[in-house]
Design a protein around this motif. Structure first.
Motif, PDB file in Angstrom:
ATOM      1  N   LEU A  15       0.828  -1.207   0.000  1.00 22.88           N
ATOM      2  CA  LEU A  15       0.000   0.000   0.000  1.00 22.88           C
ATOM      3  C   LEU A  15       0.864   1.259   0.000  1.00 22.88           C
ATOM      4  CD1 LEU A  15      -2.817  -0.979   2.538  1.00 22.88           C
ATOM      5  CD2 LEU A  15      -2.840  -1.153   0.040  1.00 22.88           C
ATOM      6  N   ARG A  16       1.930   1.255   0.794  1.00 16.60           N
ATOM      7  CA  ARG A  16       2.810   2.424   0.861  1.00 16.60           C
ATOM      8  C   ARG A  16       3.447   2.705  -0.493  1.00 16.60           C
ATOM      9  NH1 ARG A  16       6.064   0.789   4.596  1.00 16.60           N
ATOM     10  NH2 ARG A  16       4.834   1.686   6.291  1.00 16.60           N
ATOM     11  N   VAL A  61       0.835   4.188  -2.852  1.00 14.34           N
ATOM     12  CA  VAL A  61       0.566   5.605  -2.583  1.00 14.34           C
ATOM     13  C   VAL A  61       1.720   6.466  -3.074  1.00 14.34           C
ATOM     14  CG1 VAL A  61       0.265   7.309  -0.745  1.00 14.34           C
ATOM     15  CG2 VAL A  61      -0.984   5.148  -0.646  1.00 14.34           C
ATOM     16  N   ASP A 120      -4.986   5.402  -4.028  1.00 17.41           N
ATOM     17  CA  ASP A 120      -5.492   6.546  -3.266  1.00 17.41           C
ATOM     18  C   ASP A 120      -6.537   6.031  -2.282  1.00 17.41           C
ATOM     19  OD1 ASP A 120      -6.030   9.065  -2.313  1.00 17.41           O
ATOM     20  OD2 ASP A 120      -7.391   9.579  -3.969  1.00 17.41           O
ATOM     21  N   PRO A 121      -6.087   5.353  -1.211  1.00 17.54           N
ATOM     22  CA  PRO A 121      -7.037   4.785  -0.251  1.00 17.54           C
ATOM     23  C   PRO A 121      -7.730   5.873   0.555  1.00 17.54           C
ATOM     24  CG  PRO A 121      -4.784   4.506   0.538  1.00 17.54           C
ATOM     25  CD  PRO A 121      -4.685   5.061  -0.856  1.00 17.54           C
ATOM     26  N   ARG A 177      -8.932   8.343   3.503  1.00 13.75           N
ATOM     27  CA  ARG A 177      -8.151   9.050   4.506  1.00 13.75           C
ATOM     28  C   ARG A 177      -8.974   9.248   5.772  1.00 13.75           C
ATOM     29  NH1 ARG A 177      -3.915  12.223   1.662  1.00 13.75           N
ATOM     30  NH2 ARG A 177      -4.116  11.735  -0.577  1.00 13.75           N
ATOM     31  N   LYS A 230      -5.389  11.981   6.538  1.00 17.78           N
ATOM     32  CA  LYS A 230      -4.194  11.138   6.498  1.00 17.78           C
ATOM     33  C   LYS A 230      -4.565   9.694   6.171  1.00 17.78           C
ATOM     34  CE  LYS A 230      -1.766  13.867  10.048  1.00 17.78           C
ATOM     35  NZ  LYS A 230      -1.105  13.805  11.390  1.00 17.78           N
ATOM     36  N   HIS A 231      -3.622   9.011   5.518  1.00 12.13           N
ATOM     37  CA  HIS A 231      -3.786   7.591   5.276  1.00 12.13           C
ATOM     38  C   HIS A 231      -3.378   6.811   6.520  1.00 12.13           C
ATOM     39  CE1 HIS A 231      -4.530   8.182   1.055  1.00 12.13           C
ATOM     40  NE2 HIS A 231      -3.343   8.716   0.834  1.00 12.13           N
ATOM     41  N   ASP A 232      -4.173   5.825   6.900  1.00 10.44           N
ATOM     42  CA  ASP A 232      -3.773   4.871   7.935  1.00 10.44           C
ATOM     43  C   ASP A 232      -3.623   3.522   7.237  1.00 10.44           C
ATOM     44  OD1 ASP A 232      -3.511   3.047  10.045  1.00 10.44           O
ATOM     45  OD2 ASP A 232      -4.686   4.299  11.400  1.00 10.44           O
ATOM     46  N   LEU A 233      -2.428   3.265   6.741  1.00  7.79           N
ATOM     47  CA  LEU A 233      -2.210   2.081   5.920  1.00  7.79           C
ATOM     48  C   LEU A 233      -2.259   0.794   6.731  1.00  7.79           C
ATOM     49  CD1 LEU A 233       0.577   3.391   3.509  1.00  7.79           C
ATOM     50  CD2 LEU A 233      -1.916   3.465   3.256  1.00  7.79           C
ATOM     51  N   MET A 278      -5.895  -0.008   7.030  1.00  8.01           N
ATOM     52  CA  MET A 278      -6.371  -0.487   5.738  1.00  8.01           C
ATOM     53  C   MET A 278      -5.917  -1.923   5.486  1.00  8.01           C
ATOM     54  SD  MET A 278      -7.998  -0.010   2.884  1.00  8.01           S
ATOM     55  CE  MET A 278      -8.320   1.754   2.840  1.00  8.01           C
ATOM     56  N   VAL A 296      -8.595   0.411  -2.319  1.00  4.47           N
ATOM     57  CA  VAL A 296      -7.409   1.263  -2.181  1.00  4.47           C
ATOM     58  C   VAL A 296      -7.343   2.320  -3.276  1.00  4.47           C
ATOM     59  CG1 VAL A 296      -6.134  -0.579  -1.043  1.00  4.47           C
ATOM     60  CG2 VAL A 296      -5.879  -0.291  -3.520  1.00  4.47           C
TER      61      VAL A 296
END
Length: 221
Positions: free
Chosen positions: A153-154, A157, A163-164, A166, A170-173, A176, A214
């Motif tokens: 995922l990182r 992005v 583009d998951p 937010r 902020k993204h919390d991968l 997710m 995602v």
């Protein structure tokens, strides 16, 4: 007998007697333990029950395992370790595109949980009966699998292909990744062969859902 118990009993007895007897003793013990723990639950199953189910004497178990606790740890750790290995292998062979990596990961994860439903049930339901050291060993592998997804995922992005959603901008991968894993893991709770979708079709469905979750952009043709 409940419907679930009937299904588990049927699955445990699908192999011909000759095939089950031809297994090495340790593999026969593991298979019987999975079936017994899945159908009846770890606390009520005895060593005698397991050995009777695989046609061996109680003494045969102690040639391989010191106790029922050690046996439970062994069968959960072995199936967990193989899942981790297969996930790593699938991602490594995906060619470096995060979309292909996520698709490869979800495919192998879902197919394994469709195919090995009894193993998944035991691993997720009975782990609480293990002592803290043995639980920690299995959770290490589960974190490693989660981190595979986080890394995918990182990279997605960073490359602008994911583009998951937010949270507060902020993204919390990690969250997710856990959501994706929970979704894929629980297919083992209800999927059965002979339904509307094959294992491969189920894997394709879950792969498409994961990529949409995602916010994946389409891969080049």
């Amino acid at each position: 007998m409940s419907k679930r118990k009937m299904v588990l009993a049927d699955e445990a007895s699908t192999a011909p007697v000759e095939e089950r007897e031809a297994r090495p003793p340790v593999e026969a013990i593991r298979a019987a333990a999975f079936a017994q723990f899945a159908e009846r639950g770890y606390p009520v199953v005895t060593v005698r029950d397991i050995m009777k189910a695989c046609g061996l004497t109680q003494g045969a178990l102690y040639n391989h395992f010191k106790s029922k606790d050690e046996l439970l740890h062994d069968i959960i750790a072995s199936t967990q370790g193989e899942l981790e290995r297969q996930c790593q292998q699938a991602v490594a062979g995906a060619g470096g595109d995060p979309r292909a990596e996520l698709a490869a990961f979800v495919r192998i994860y879902v197919i394994r949980h469709c195919r090995l439903r009894i193993e998944a049930l035991v691993a997720n339901r009975e782990i609480g009966w293990l002592d803290s050291a043995r639980v920690a060993d299995i959770r290490r592998s589960r974190r490693a699998i989660r981190d595979i997804v986080v890394t995918i995922l990182r990279h997605g992005v960073e490359k602008g292909v994911f583009d998951p959603p937010r949270v507060d901008g902020k993204h919390d991968l990690k969250a997710m990744a856990m959501a994706l894993l929970d979704q894929c893991t629980h297919v083992s709770m209800w999927y059965g062969p002979g339904g509307d979708l094959t294992e491969e079709q189920m894997a394709k469905l879950y792969t498409d859902m994961a990529l949409r979750m995602v916010g994946a952009t389409p891969q080049p043709a």
